[in-house]
Design a protein around this motif. Sequence first.
Motif, mmCIF file in Angstrom:
data_model
loop_
_atom_site.group_PDB
_atom_site.id
_atom_site.type_symbol
_atom_site.label_atom_id
_atom_site.label_comp_id
_atom_site.label_asym_id
_atom_site.label_seq_id
_atom_site.Cartn_x
_atom_site.Cartn_y
_atom_site.Cartn_z
ATOM 1 N N ASN A 74 0.827 -1.215 0.000
ATOM 2 C CA ASN A 74 0.000 0.000 0.000
ATOM 3 C C ASN A 74 0.861 1.264 0.000
ATOM 4 O O ASN A 74 0.721 2.134 0.853
ATOM 5 C CB ASN A 74 -0.954 0.004 1.191
ATOM 6 N N ASN A 75 1.766 1.356 -0.921
ATOM 7 C CA ASN A 75 2.695 2.487 -1.097
ATOM 8 C C ASN A 75 3.717 2.635 0.020
ATOM 9 O O ASN A 75 4.446 3.611 0.061
ATOM 10 C CB ASN A 75 1.931 3.801 -1.297
ATOM 11 N N LEU A 76 3.774 1.698 0.946
ATOM 12 C CA LEU A 76 4.805 1.684 1.977
ATOM 13 C C LEU A 76 5.970 0.859 1.454
ATOM 14 O O LEU A 76 5.803 -0.309 1.094
ATOM 15 C CB LEU A 76 4.277 1.086 3.282
ATOM 16 N N HIS A 77 7.135 1.474 1.380
ATOM 17 C CA HIS A 77 8.324 0.805 0.851
ATOM 18 C C HIS A 77 8.883 -0.143 1.905
ATOM 19 O O HIS A 77 9.294 0.274 2.972
ATOM 20 C CB HIS A 77 9.354 1.873 0.466
ATOM 21 N N LEU A 78 8.882 -1.452 1.598
ATOM 22 C CA LEU A 78 9.366 -2.468 2.542
ATOM 23 C C LEU A 78 10.835 -2.804 2.338
ATOM 24 O O LEU A 78 11.545 -3.114 3.283
ATOM 25 C CB LEU A 78 8.540 -3.750 2.410
ATOM 26 N N GLY A 79 11.285 -2.801 1.086
ATOM 27 C CA GLY A 79 12.662 -3.167 0.791
ATOM 28 C C GLY A 79 12.806 -3.667 -0.629
ATOM 29 O O GLY A 79 12.011 -3.318 -1.502
ATOM 30 N N TYR A 80 13.815 -4.521 -0.832
ATOM 31 C CA TYR A 80 14.133 -5.059 -2.152
ATOM 32 C C TYR A 80 14.500 -6.522 -2.011
ATOM 33 O O TYR A 80 14.920 -6.969 -0.936
ATOM 34 C CB TYR A 80 15.347 -4.335 -2.758
ATOM 35 N N CYS A 81 14.399 -7.261 -3.111
ATOM 36 C CA CYS A 81 14.915 -8.634 -3.115
ATOM 37 C C CYS A 81 15.560 -8.924 -4.461
ATOM 38 O O CYS A 81 15.161 -8.387 -5.491
ATOM 39 C CB CYS A 81 13.836 -9.654 -2.779
ATOM 40 N N PHE A 82 16.573 -9.763 -4.400
ATOM 41 C CA PHE A 82 17.303 -10.188 -5.587
ATOM 42 C C PHE A 82 17.301 -11.709 -5.616
ATOM 43 O O PHE A 82 17.618 -12.353 -4.616
ATOM 44 C CB PHE A 82 18.746 -9.675 -5.548
ATOM 45 N N VAL A 83 16.917 -12.272 -6.755
ATOM 46 C CA VAL A 83 16.932 -13.712 -6.949
ATOM 47 C C VAL A 83 18.006 -13.991 -7.996
ATOM 48 O O VAL A 83 17.916 -13.525 -9.124
ATOM 49 C CB VAL A 83 15.566 -14.241 -7.439
ATOM 50 N N GLY A 84 19.045 -14.722 -7.587
ATOM 51 C CA GLY A 84 20.162 -14.946 -8.491
ATOM 52 C C GLY A 84 20.575 -16.391 -8.581
ATOM 53 O O GLY A 84 20.036 -17.271 -7.892
ATOM 54 N N LYS A 85 21.545 -16.609 -9.459
ATOM 55 C CA LYS A 85 22.158 -17.925 -9.640
ATOM 56 C C LYS A 85 23.653 -17.752 -9.491
ATOM 57 O O LYS A 85 24.206 -16.725 -9.853
ATOM 58 C CB LYS A 85 21.863 -18.472 -11.032
ATOM 59 N N ALA A 86 24.286 -18.789 -8.964
ATOM 60 C CA ALA A 86 25.743 -18.799 -8.852
ATOM 61 C C ALA A 86 26.234 -20.188 -9.245
ATOM 62 O O ALA A 86 25.543 -21.182 -9.003
ATOM 63 C CB ALA A 86 26.182 -18.441 -7.434
ATOM 64 N N PRO A 87 27.419 -20.263 -9.844
ATOM 65 C CA PRO A 87 27.929 -21.568 -10.275
ATOM 66 C C PRO A 87 28.530 -22.343 -9.108
ATOM 67 O O PRO A 87 29.158 -21.779 -8.231
ATOM 68 C CB PRO A 87 29.020 -21.191 -11.277
ATOM 69 N N SER A 88 28.297 -23.636 -9.107
ATOM 70 C CA SER A 88 29.012 -24.508 -8.178
ATOM 71 C C SER A 88 29.902 -25.400 -9.043
ATOM 72 O O SER A 88 30.240 -25.020 -10.160
ATOM 73 C CB SER A 88 28.035 -25.295 -7.298
ATOM 74 N N LYS A 89 30.278 -26.549 -8.586
ATOM 75 C CA LYS A 89 31.246 -27.367 -9.334
ATOM 76 C C LYS A 89 30.723 -27.763 -10.720
ATOM 77 O O LYS A 89 31.408 -27.577 -11.718
ATOM 78 C CB LYS A 89 31.628 -28.604 -8.531
ATOM 79 N N ALA A 91 27.048 -27.471 -11.531
ATOM 80 C CA ALA A 91 25.714 -26.917 -11.768
ATOM 81 C C ALA A 91 25.649 -25.505 -11.178
ATOM 82 O O ALA A 91 26.651 -24.972 -10.723
ATOM 83 C CB ALA A 91 24.657 -27.811 -11.130
ATOM 84 N N GLU A 92 24.472 -24.925 -11.211
ATOM 85 C CA GLU A 92 24.247 -23.625 -10.580
ATOM 86 C C GLU A 92 23.307 -23.824 -9.404
ATOM 87 O O GLU A 92 22.532 -24.775 -9.368
ATOM 88 C CB GLU A 92 23.579 -22.655 -11.562
ATOM 89 N N PHE A 93 23.370 -22.901 -8.448
ATOM 90 C CA PHE A 93 22.389 -22.903 -7.367
ATOM 91 C C PHE A 93 21.678 -21.558 -7.371
ATOM 92 O O PHE A 93 22.199 -20.557 -7.854
ATOM 93 C CB PHE A 93 23.013 -23.224 -6.005
ATOM 94 N N ASP A 94 20.451 -21.564 -6.880
ATOM 95 C CA ASP A 94 19.621 -20.365 -6.820
ATOM 96 C C ASP A 94 19.642 -19.809 -5.403
ATOM 97 O O ASP A 94 19.602 -20.577 -4.437
ATOM 98 C CB ASP A 94 18.177 -20.709 -7.203
ATOM 99 N N PHE A 95 19.685 -18.484 -5.306
ATOM 100 C CA PHE A 95 19.712 -17.852 -3.992
ATOM 101 C C PHE A 95 18.854 -16.598 -3.981
ATOM 102 O O PHE A 95 18.509 -16.053 -5.032
ATOM 103 C CB PHE A 95 21.145 -17.534 -3.565
ATOM 104 N N LEU A 96 18.509 -16.162 -2.790
ATOM 105 C CA LEU A 96 17.705 -14.968 -2.565
ATOM 106 C C LEU A 96 18.435 -14.071 -1.581
ATOM 107 O O LEU A 96 18.915 -14.548 -0.548
ATOM 108 C CB LEU A 96 16.336 -15.365 -1.972
ATOM 109 N N ILE A 97 18.498 -12.780 -1.896
ATOM 110 C CA ILE A 97 19.029 -11.776 -0.975
ATOM 111 C C ILE A 97 17.930 -10.736 -0.768
ATOM 112 O O ILE A 97 17.376 -10.210 -1.740
ATOM 113 C CB ILE A 97 20.297 -11.089 -1.544
#
Length: 178
Positions: A74-89, A91-97
């Motif tokens: 309702n127009n109140l700013h709560l924050g931000y989120c980023f959904v990303g991928k990073a490489p492992s040996k 495959a890739e894994f998915d993460f949230l910040i």
Amino acid sequence: MQKPFPLIVSSLIMCLFLFGFGLPKNIEKKVLKELQKVFLQNDFQLSPIRVSDTLNARLPQKIDGENFFELTNNNLHLGYCFVGKAPSKAAEFDFLIVFDPDLKIVHSKVLVYREEYGGEIGSKRWLKQFLGKTAGDRVDHERNIDGIAGATISVRAMTNAIDELLQTIGILQQNLVL
């Protein structure tokens, strides 16, 4: 007994917001669950952060309209989120910040880890090293982030991804995008 109609409607609206941005369904559900835990509510809107192609070319972590969102209620700013991928040996894994309105990390989560080894980076204990970090901070697996025996590749990947994200946040702030 009356069904919780408002809760169902707000959850469906959130799903439509995320689904419309192209997140895979299994990731979408996990993102919603984490955001509900962080903000202690079900009623929020996600708006994609978009940047010009010129600016995006300068960013260490690319912003594509489907991975970085502003959260409001309702127009109140709560924050931000980023959904990303990073490489492992192999495959890739998915993460949230998740960031607060001042772009300080308040939550991090490994959403999907696809390797046999290294999944320890998903532990709350290890991930809390990133809490409170902002665009002015650098994180490095050799200097200020603890390693995990048997998870060296994943530790480096997650730490590098978060460091690139923090650098990206700084550039976006300098260019008045955030």
